[in-house]
Design a protein around this motif. Structure first.
Motif, PDB file in Angstrom:
ATOM      1  N   GLY A 126      24.726  71.826 -24.635  1.00  0.00           N
ATOM      2  CA  GLY A 126      24.032  71.626 -26.303  1.00  0.00           C
ATOM      3  C   GLY A 126      25.408  71.232 -27.228  1.00  0.00           C
ATOM      4  O   GLY A 126      25.057  70.329 -28.117  1.00  0.00           O
ATOM      5  N   LYS A 127      26.679  71.833 -27.102  1.00  0.00           N
ATOM      6  CA  LYS A 127      27.451  71.409 -27.889  1.00  0.00           C
ATOM      7  C   LYS A 127      28.375  70.029 -27.505  1.00  0.00           C
ATOM      8  O   LYS A 127      28.866  69.464 -28.149  1.00  0.00           O
ATOM      9  N   THR A 128      28.115  69.945 -26.252  1.00  0.00           N
ATOM     10  CA  THR A 128      28.910  68.697 -25.755  1.00  0.00           C
ATOM     11  C   THR A 128      28.320  67.581 -26.256  1.00  0.00           C
ATOM     12  O   THR A 128      28.701  66.471 -26.758  1.00  0.00           O
ATOM     13  N   VAL A 129      27.070  67.485 -26.243  1.00  0.00           N
ATOM     14  CA  VAL A 129      26.076  66.286 -26.670  1.00  0.00           C
ATOM     15  C   VAL A 129      26.340  66.099 -27.931  1.00  0.00           C
ATOM     16  O   VAL A 129      26.514  65.106 -28.654  1.00  0.00           O
ATOM     17  N   GLN A 130      26.421  67.392 -29.023  1.00  0.00           N
ATOM     18  CA  GLN A 130      26.356  67.382 -30.536  1.00  0.00           C
ATOM     19  C   GLN A 130      27.768  66.599 -30.743  1.00  0.00           C
ATOM     20  O   GLN A 130      27.881  65.703 -31.691  1.00  0.00           O
ATOM     21  N   ASN A 139      21.261  66.653 -20.103  1.00  0.00           N
ATOM     22  CA  ASN A 139      21.000  66.767 -21.655  1.00  0.00           C
ATOM     23  C   ASN A 139      21.740  65.613 -22.259  1.00  0.00           C
ATOM     24  O   ASN A 139      21.533  64.955 -22.979  1.00  0.00           O
ATOM     25  N   ALA A 140      22.988  65.173 -21.588  1.00  0.00           N
ATOM     26  CA  ALA A 140      23.770  63.950 -22.238  1.00  0.00           C
ATOM     27  C   ALA A 140      22.737  62.648 -22.063  1.00  0.00           C
ATOM     28  O   ALA A 140      22.721  61.692 -23.024  1.00  0.00           O
ATOM     29  N   LYS A 141      22.107  62.615 -20.781  1.00  0.00           N
ATOM     30  CA  LYS A 141      21.284  61.380 -20.670  1.00  0.00           C
ATOM     31  C   LYS A 141      20.037  61.463 -21.585  1.00  0.00           C
ATOM     32  O   LYS A 141      19.834  60.279 -22.274  1.00  0.00           O
ATOM     33  N   ARG A 142      19.435  62.508 -21.843  1.00  0.00           N
ATOM     34  CA  ARG A 142      18.317  62.681 -22.566  1.00  0.00           C
ATOM     35  C   ARG A 142      18.829  62.313 -24.111  1.00  0.00           C
ATOM     36  O   ARG A 142      17.934  61.747 -24.851  1.00  0.00           O
ATOM     37  N   MET A 143      20.045  62.892 -24.712  1.00  0.00           N
ATOM     38  CA  MET A 143      20.407  62.689 -25.866  1.00  0.00           C
ATOM     39  C   MET A 143      20.992  61.499 -26.111  1.00  0.00           C
ATOM     40  O   MET A 143      21.702  61.010 -27.189  1.00  0.00           O
ATOM     41  N   ASN A 144      21.040  60.560 -25.050  1.00  0.00           N
ATOM     42  CA  ASN A 144      21.527  59.041 -25.378  1.00  0.00           C
ATOM     43  C   ASN A 144      23.083  58.911 -25.463  1.00  0.00           C
ATOM     44  O   ASN A 144      23.461  58.161 -26.094  1.00  0.00           O
TER      45      ASN A 144
END
Ligand code: SAM
Length: 442
Positions: free
Chosen positions: A265-269, A295-300
Motif C-alpha cells: 500500500g505504501k510502496t505504491v503511494q 498492487n504496483a501493476k494495478r496502480m500503474n
C-alpha cells in the motif's frame, strides 16, 4: 464460481472459520463474498453480522454463559448462537422472530443429518429473549467495561493506565463502531474527477477530514469498480495514507527503500510521487511480494518498483551505506490501532507481544538507518497505539543513534511540531497510527 447462499449462511460460514479455525476475518469474508451472488445490501448485512459478532464476542459469550446447559459439540452451534444474539441485541431493524426463524434454518442446514442442534439453538435463543442482557457489577469498572465493550481486561487496564478512564470509555466505544470505507486516490490522477466519478457511480463519497488524498465511501464493493481496477484509487485507511505524506517529495531523483513493504500500500503511494528514480520493496516473506507487484501493476507504477525478499535486519549484506534518499520502516507490529477493522486482534495479542515486537522494530531501524543518504529522510510507522512500539522505540533509537534527530513535518491537513504523530482511533473513527520522522544531524 458464485453460489446462491444467503447473507446469514455466508456470515455463519465465515464466523466458523474465524472463531473455530482462527482464520482472519477480512480475508475469509472477502473470499466468501467474492464467490457469492449476494446483492450489495446483503453483502453489507453479512459484513455487519461478521464484524459485529467478532467485535462483541466477549459480551455475547457472557450472555450465553448461564443459558448453555449441554456441551455444544457441533462446530457451527456456538458461532450461530453468538451471531443470533448479536442480531437480537444490536440490529434494531431485524425483529427477534426473524432472527429465530433464520437461526432454525441455518441449524438445519449446517447440522449433521438427524441432529437436534436446531432444538438447542431454539431453546437458548428463546431463553435469552425472555431474560435479556446481563452485565457484571459496574463497581468493578475494568471487568464491567471489558464485558460491555468486549475488550480483554488487560487491554482495558492498559488504555486506562495510559489515557485515563474517561478517554478509555470513549476509545472503546469508538473502536466498536463499524470501520469506514476509506479509499486513497492515486496522485497520478485528477482527484476531483475521480471523486465525481465515485459520486456518479453511487458510492456517496465524502472527502476525509484527515487527508486531502482520501475519500470515505457510503458503502463497500469498490474493489469491483473500474476505477479500482484501473488504479485510479486504492483501498487504504486515511491514517495509513498519512505515513507517506510525511515525506517531502520534490523533483529530485529518489531511491527509496521500503523495508517492510507487503502488501505494498505504501510502496505504491511513494512510487506515485517519484519523478525520477525507484522504490525497492523488501519483505521477509517472499510469497507476500506478489501482492506488492500486483498492487504496483494495478496502480500503474510497476516501472518504478523493484521487489526483494529480505529480512530487513540483514539489509547491510545487500545494500551500500548511504544508498537511499528515503527509507520507510512500516514495521511489523501488534496492530492495536486496527482493533476496529480487524476485531479479532484484541483476543490474540498479549502485553508480552508489545515488548517482543519492540526488539524487532529496533533491530530493523538499527540495520536500515546506515543506508540513508546524509540529507535523506527516515520514517518509522506502526499501526499500533502502544507506547512500547511507538514513543519508546523512538526514544531508544535516538539514544542508540545520536547522529539522528526527529524532524517536524506538515501533512495536507495535520502537522507534527515534534516529528512524532500519534493518530488515535477515536480521532475520526480512523485506524490508529504512529508516525515518526528522522533526519541525520547536520
Ligand atoms: C505493517 S506490514 C507492512 C504494510 C505495508 N507497508 C503496506 O503499507 O502495505 C509489515 C510487513 O513487514 C513484514 N516483516 C516482518 N518482519 C520483517 C523483517 N524482519 N524484515 C522485513 N519485513 C518484515 C511482514 O511480512 C509484513 O508484510
Amino acid at each position: 464460481m458464485s453460489t446462491s447462499k444467503s447473507a446469514r449462511a455466508i456470515s455463519l460460514e465465515t464466523l466458523i472459520k474465524v472463531l473455530q479455525d482462527k482464520s482472519y476475518s477480512n480475508i475469509s469474508l472477502n473470499n466468501s463474498l467474492n464467490h457469492s451472488d449476494l446483492s450489495q445490501a446483503d453483502q453489507n448485512l453479512a459484513t455487519k453480522i461478521v464484524y459485529g459478532t467478532i467485535q462483541n464476542r466477549l459480551f455475547l459469550e457472557y450472555q450465553l454463559k448461564g443459558l448453555v446447559r449441554t456441551k455444544l459439540t457441533e462446530k457451527y452451534l456456538k458461532p450461530l448462537l453468538l451471531m443470533s444474539i448479536y442480531q437480537i441485541v444490536f440490529l434494531d431493524k431485524v425483529p427477534n422472530r426473524a432472527v429465530l426463524d433464520e437461526a432454525n434454518k441455518l441449524a438445519k442446514q449446517f447440522g449433521k443429518h438427524h441432529s437436534s442442534g436446531y432444538r438447542v439453538v431454539n431453546g437458548i435463543l428463546r431463553s435469552f429473549i425472555r431474560s435479556g442482557v446481563i452485565l457484571p457489577d459496574a463497581k468493578d469498572e475494568i471487568k464491567y467495561l471489558s464485558v460491555k465493550e468486549s475488550m480483554p481486561e488487560w487491554l482495558v487496564k492498559y488504555f486506562a493506565n495510559h489515557w485515563g478512564m474517561d478517554r478509555t470509555k470513549k476509545l472503546l466505544e469508538s473502536i466498536n463502531q463499524p470501520a469506514k470505507n476509506s479509499v486513497r486516490i492515486s496522485s497520478l490522477c485528477d482527484k476531483q474527477q475521480v471523486f465525481d466519478q465515485l459520486k456518479a457511480e453511487g458510492y456517496e463519497p465524502k472527502w476525509s477530514n484527515l487527508s486531502d488524498n482520501d475519500v470515505i465511501l457510503g458503502h463497500g464493493g469498490v474493489s469491483q469498480s473500474d476505477l479500482f481496477k484501473r488504479g485510479k484509487l486504492t483501498i487504504q485507511d486515511e491514517a495509513a495514507s498519512l505515513v507517506v505524506e510525511s515525506f517531502d517529495f520534490g523533483s529530485n531523483e529518489e531511491h527509496i527503500l521500503d523495508a517492510c513493504s507487503a502488501p505494498g500500500g505504501k510502496t505504491v503511494q511513494m512510487a506515485e510521487r517519484i519523478v525520477a528514480g525507484d522504490a525497492t520493496a523488501l519483505d521477509i516473506h517472499e510469497k507476500k511480494l506478489h501482492l506488492v507487484k500486483e498492487n504496483a501493476k494495478r496502480m500503474n507504477v510497476a516501472d518504478k518498483v523493484k521487489t526483494k525478499a529480505c529480512d530487513a535486519r540483514k539489509v547491510q549484506d545487500i545494500f551500500k551505506q548511504g544508498e537511499f534518499t528515503k527509507i520507510l520502516v512500516d514495521a511489523p507490529c501488534s496492530g492495536l490501532g486496527l482493533l476496529r477493522r480487524k476485531p479479532e486482534i484484541r483476543y490474540t495479542k498479549t502485553e508480552r507481544d508489545l515488548h517482543n515486537l519492540q526488539k524487532i522494530q529496533l533491530a530493523i531501524l538499527d540495520s536500515v538507518s546506515p543506508l540513508l543518504k546524509e540529507d535523506g529522510e527516515l520514517v518509522y510507522s506502526t499501526c499500533s497505539i502502544s507506547v512500547e512500539e511507538d514513543e519508546a522505540v523512538v526514544e531508544q533509537f535516538l539514544k542508540q543513534h545520536p547522529n539522528f534527530e526527529l524532524k517536524p513535518f506538515k501533512l495536507s491537513k495535520l502537522e507534527s511540531k515534534t516529528g512524532m504523530l500519534k493518530i488515535m482511533p477515536d480521532q475520526d473513527n480512523n485506524d490508529g497510527f504512529f508516525i515518526a520522522k528522522f533526519k541525520m544531524r547536520g
